[in-house]
Design a protein around this motif. Structure first.
Motif, PDB file in Angstrom:
ATOM      1  N   ARG A 264      21.820 -30.400 -10.256  1.00  0.00           N
ATOM      2  CA  ARG A 264      20.813 -29.558 -11.195  1.00  0.00           C
ATOM      3  C   ARG A 264      19.930 -29.181 -10.802  1.00  0.00           C
ATOM      4  NH1 ARG A 264      18.836 -25.816 -14.354  1.00  0.00           N
ATOM      5  NH2 ARG A 264      16.888 -27.097 -15.391  1.00  0.00           N
ATOM      6  N   ALA A 265      19.496 -29.541  -9.290  1.00  0.00           N
ATOM      7  CA  ALA A 265      18.493 -29.088  -7.951  1.00  0.00           C
ATOM      8  C   ALA A 265      18.922 -28.047  -7.578  1.00  0.00           C
ATOM      9  CB  ALA A 265      17.884 -30.066  -7.376  1.00  0.00           C
ATOM     10  N   ARG A 266      20.306 -28.089  -7.328  1.00  0.00           N
ATOM     11  CA  ARG A 266      20.824 -26.895  -6.326  1.00  0.00           C
ATOM     12  C   ARG A 266      21.095 -25.924  -7.250  1.00  0.00           C
ATOM     13  NH1 ARG A 266      24.260 -30.607  -4.688  1.00  0.00           N
ATOM     14  NH2 ARG A 266      26.384 -30.058  -5.711  1.00  0.00           N
ATOM     15  N   ALA A 267      21.064 -26.029  -8.714  1.00  0.00           N
ATOM     16  CA  ALA A 267      20.965 -24.286  -9.248  1.00  0.00           C
ATOM     17  C   ALA A 267      19.444 -23.955  -9.922  1.00  0.00           C
ATOM     18  CB  ALA A 267      21.763 -24.852 -10.867  1.00  0.00           C
ATOM     19  N   ILE A 268      18.698 -24.134 -10.096  1.00  0.00           N
ATOM     20  CA  ILE A 268      17.647 -23.709  -9.937  1.00  0.00           C
ATOM     21  C   ILE A 268      17.062 -23.084  -9.029  1.00  0.00           C
ATOM     22  CG2 ILE A 268      15.004 -25.074 -10.076  1.00  0.00           C
ATOM     23  CD1 ILE A 268      15.678 -27.255 -12.230  1.00  0.00           C
ATOM     24  N   LEU A 269      17.218 -23.750  -7.246  1.00  0.00           N
ATOM     25  CA  LEU A 269      16.493 -23.321  -6.606  1.00  0.00           C
ATOM     26  C   LEU A 269      17.732 -21.826  -6.002  1.00  0.00           C
ATOM     27  CD1 LEU A 269      15.531 -23.522  -3.714  1.00  0.00           C
ATOM     28  CD2 LEU A 269      17.011 -24.807  -3.331  1.00  0.00           C
ATOM     29  N   ARG A 270      18.684 -22.010  -6.227  1.00  0.00           N
ATOM     30  CA  ARG A 270      19.776 -20.979  -6.293  1.00  0.00           C
ATOM     31  C   ARG A 270      19.299 -19.669  -7.582  1.00  0.00           C
ATOM     32  NH1 ARG A 270      23.449 -20.139  -3.414  1.00  0.00           N
ATOM     33  NH2 ARG A 270      24.976 -21.957  -2.665  1.00  0.00           N
ATOM     34  N   ASP A 271      19.120 -20.086  -8.856  1.00  0.00           N
ATOM     35  CA  ASP A 271      18.721 -18.967  -9.908  1.00  0.00           C
ATOM     36  C   ASP A 271      16.783 -18.159  -9.340  1.00  0.00           C
ATOM     37  OD1 ASP A 271      20.107 -19.233 -11.585  1.00  0.00           O
ATOM     38  OD2 ASP A 271      19.038 -20.816 -12.702  1.00  0.00           O
ATOM     39  N   ALA A 272      15.897 -19.157  -8.235  1.00  0.00           N
ATOM     40  CA  ALA A 272      14.719 -18.725  -7.575  1.00  0.00           C
ATOM     41  C   ALA A 272      15.173 -17.133  -6.699  1.00  0.00           C
ATOM     42  CB  ALA A 272      14.047 -20.211  -7.931  1.00  0.00           C
ATOM     43  N   VAL A 273      16.140 -18.494  -6.437  1.00  0.00           N
ATOM     44  CA  VAL A 273      16.554 -17.634  -4.889  1.00  0.00           C
ATOM     45  C   VAL A 273      18.460 -16.984  -4.457  1.00  0.00           C
ATOM     46  CG1 VAL A 273      15.876 -17.550  -2.568  1.00  0.00           C
ATOM     47  CG2 VAL A 273      14.547 -18.812  -3.515  1.00  0.00           C
ATOM     48  N   ASP A 275      20.120 -14.840  -3.355  1.00  0.00           N
ATOM     49  CA  ASP A 275      20.263 -14.342  -2.178  1.00  0.00           C
ATOM     50  C   ASP A 275      21.024 -15.510  -1.270  1.00  0.00           C
ATOM     51  OD1 ASP A 275      20.173 -11.350  -2.922  1.00  0.00           O
ATOM     52  OD2 ASP A 275      17.666 -11.447  -2.007  1.00  0.00           O
ATOM     53  N   LEU A 276      21.008 -16.371  -1.355  1.00  0.00           N
ATOM     54  CA  LEU A 276      20.931 -17.513  -0.731  1.00  0.00           C
ATOM     55  C   LEU A 276      22.797 -17.848  -0.471  1.00  0.00           C
ATOM     56  CD1 LEU A 276      18.405 -20.836  -2.110  1.00  0.00           C
ATOM     57  CD2 LEU A 276      18.619 -19.549   0.375  1.00  0.00           C
ATOM     58  N   GLY A 277      23.270 -18.156   1.006  1.00  0.00           N
ATOM     59  CA  GLY A 277      23.862 -18.894   1.447  1.00  0.00           C
ATOM     60  C   GLY A 277      24.195 -20.014   1.323  1.00  0.00           C
ATOM     61  N   CYS A 278      25.528 -20.337   1.678  1.00  0.00           N
ATOM     62  CA  CYS A 278      25.227 -22.448   1.461  1.00  0.00           C
ATOM     63  C   CYS A 278      24.366 -22.998   1.804  1.00  0.00           C
ATOM     64  CB  CYS A 278      26.629 -22.958   2.608  1.00  0.00           C
ATOM     65  SG  CYS A 278      27.819 -21.595   1.720  1.00  0.00           S
ATOM     66  N   LEU A 279      23.938 -24.572   0.965  1.00  0.00           N
ATOM     67  CA  LEU A 279      22.621 -24.421   1.232  1.00  0.00           C
ATOM     68  C   LEU A 279      22.061 -25.275   1.900  1.00  0.00           C
ATOM     69  CD1 LEU A 279      20.858 -24.726  -2.531  1.00  0.00           C
ATOM     70  CD2 LEU A 279      20.403 -22.350  -0.462  1.00  0.00           C
ATOM     71  N   TYR A 280      21.501 -26.241   2.649  1.00  0.00           N
ATOM     72  CA  TYR A 280      21.611 -26.990   3.607  1.00  0.00           C
ATOM     73  C   TYR A 280      20.352 -28.244   3.220  1.00  0.00           C
ATOM     74  CZ  TYR A 280      25.185 -24.135   6.037  1.00  0.00           C
ATOM     75  OH  TYR A 280      26.175 -23.462   6.265  1.00  0.00           O
ATOM     76  N   LEU A 281      18.988 -26.644   4.158  1.00  0.00           N
ATOM     77  CA  LEU A 281      18.195 -28.158   3.510  1.00  0.00           C
ATOM     78  C   LEU A 281      16.604 -27.207   2.791  1.00  0.00           C
ATOM     79  CD1 LEU A 281      17.511 -30.561   6.640  1.00  0.00           C
ATOM     80  CD2 LEU A 281      18.145 -31.516   3.735  1.00  0.00           C
ATOM     81  N   MET A 282      16.106 -27.855   2.402  1.00  0.00           N
ATOM     82  CA  MET A 282      14.575 -27.168   1.934  1.00  0.00           C
ATOM     83  C   MET A 282      13.366 -27.569   2.821  1.00  0.00           C
ATOM     84  SD  MET A 282      12.920 -26.355  -1.716  1.00  0.00           S
ATOM     85  CE  MET A 282      11.287 -25.514  -1.662  1.00  0.00           C
ATOM     86  N   ALA A 283      12.796 -26.931   3.359  1.00  0.00           N
ATOM     87  CA  ALA A 283      11.438 -27.320   4.436  1.00  0.00           C
ATOM     88  C   ALA A 283      10.078 -27.120   3.993  1.00  0.00           C
ATOM     89  CB  ALA A 283      11.802 -27.096   5.552  1.00  0.00           C
ATOM     90  N   ARG A 284       8.845 -28.196   4.188  1.00  0.00           N
ATOM     91  CA  ARG A 284       7.428 -27.375   4.053  1.00  0.00           C
ATOM     92  C   ARG A 284       7.021 -27.202   5.356  1.00  0.00           C
ATOM     93  NH1 ARG A 284       3.129 -31.828   2.648  1.00  0.00           N
ATOM     94  NH2 ARG A 284       3.654 -31.357   4.884  1.00  0.00           N
ATOM     95  N   LEU A 285       6.415 -25.890   5.941  1.00  0.00           N
ATOM     96  CA  LEU A 285       5.818 -25.707   6.658  1.00  0.00           C
ATOM     97  C   LEU A 285       3.859 -25.912   6.398  1.00  0.00           C
ATOM     98  CD1 LEU A 285       8.012 -23.302   8.221  1.00  0.00           C
ATOM     99  CD2 LEU A 285       8.051 -25.395   8.958  1.00  0.00           C
TER     100      LEU A 285
END
Length: 324
Positions: A264-273, A275-285
């Motif tokens: 579900r989280a992957r789907a949300i992230l893909r809907d928001a962005v 143009d992403l390829g295969c997802l590995y990690l999200m990070a805060r800088l």
């Protein structure tokens, strides 16, 4: 032309043990440290070995391999900083998927000051989960950090403010994540200010569970063209390279694996962005408010503290030394 004589087995083994010690500082999902090293006849082998500490969940194969990739990069960097040219063979044995890499010393090599300085950061870097309250990172810093991540055969997507807001709204209704995985949701809500978004339906409020404000944070997604063991290994090497360069610039890196672990989280992230390829990690800088803030009491050091299971803000990624 004078040939360079390779290091003897005894010397090579001693050098490899130093690299293994440095690799133990690498971050891994759920603090599992899913790697095992084997030194034999002057060769260093890295194996995937998923056996999490008691009371902590085991990461899936993707995240475990990413953690191994971070350890691999730590080891490679340490060897390079020690003045050694190294051949790295990834996935050397097709019949043994757990055999992720083999390192062989080819002989002495010149060392650049940049390599030496970056290797020293291994001992100084920390995974810092506190809210980002300092100044935003500059475009120049972001460009340097991006180049470090992308030097390891992956891509880094920087989220725009509207994408962060979209994620914050969407994830506010995701109740299927474990409490320890909800920090990324709270980070997004904290960035958004914890208030209702103008124009959104009344029920779309953003829950905030902490004080502070995170608008100075930059959120990024590590992604790439493939979704196989070699790709995950490169993603881990990128996590190491990017976080070390960021630390050298005074920028903290906090990885989030929840957006990748849960469908579900992957789907949300893909809907928001999209143009992403295969997802590995999200990070805060981000920067913290003062350098004094970064020098925390040793009792609060993520490397020496277990993560209580009932702490809803417990990060899934940390860096704590353990046995080789």
């Amino acid at each position: 032309m004078t040939s360079v004589r390779p290091a003897g087995r005894r010397i090579a083994n001693e050098i490899f043990y130093q690299a293994i010690a440095a690799a133990q500082q690498a971050p891994s999902a759920h603090d599992a440290q899913p790697w095992r090293w084997k030194v034999t006849n002057g060769v260093l082998d890295l194996f995937l070995h998923i056996e999490p500490p008691p009371g902590l969940p085991a990461p899936d194969g993707r995240l475990a391999t990413i953690g191994c990739g971070a350890a691999l990069h730590h080891a490679r960097l340490t060897l390079a900083a020690g003045g050694w040219r190294v051949t790295t063979t990834r996935l050397p044995d097709p019949t043994e998927p757990a055999h992720l890499a083999r390192l062989h010393l080819d002989g002495p090599a010149p060392v650049s000051p940049g390599t030496t300085g970056l290797a020293r950061i291994i001992e100084l870097r920390r995974t810092d989960r506190r809210p980002v309250t300092g100044r935003p990172i500059t475009p120049e810093q972001l460009s340097t950090i991006r180049a470090a991540f992308e030097s390891q055969h992956v891509r880094l997507a920087v989220l725009r403010p509207d994408q962060i807001l979209g994620l914050a709204v969407a994830t506010s209704h995701t109740g299927s994540l474990e409490p320890a995985d909800r920090q990324w949701q709270s980070e997004l809500a904290l960035w958004a200010g914890g208030d209702r978004i103008v124009g959104a339906p009344h029920h779309l409020s953003l829950p905030v569970t902490r004080d502070g404000h995170d608008r100075a944070a930059t959120f990024v997604v590590l992604h790439g063209p493939g979704d196989q063991s070699r790709d995950w290994l490169h993603a881990g090497e990128a996590l190491s390279a990017g976080s070390l360069v960021a630390a050298e610039l005074g920028v903290s890196t906090l990885p989030f694996s929840a957006p990748i672990e849960h469908e579900r989280a992957r789907a949300i992230l893909r809907d928001a962005v999209p143009d992403l390829g295969c997802l590995y990690l999200m990070a805060r800088l981000g920067h913290h408010s003062t350098e004094a803030d970064q020098r925390t009491d040793p009792a609060d050091d993520n490397r020496t503290r277990d993560h209580p299971a009932d702490d809803p803000m417990c990060p899934a990624w940390t860096d704590r030394p353990g046995p080789a």
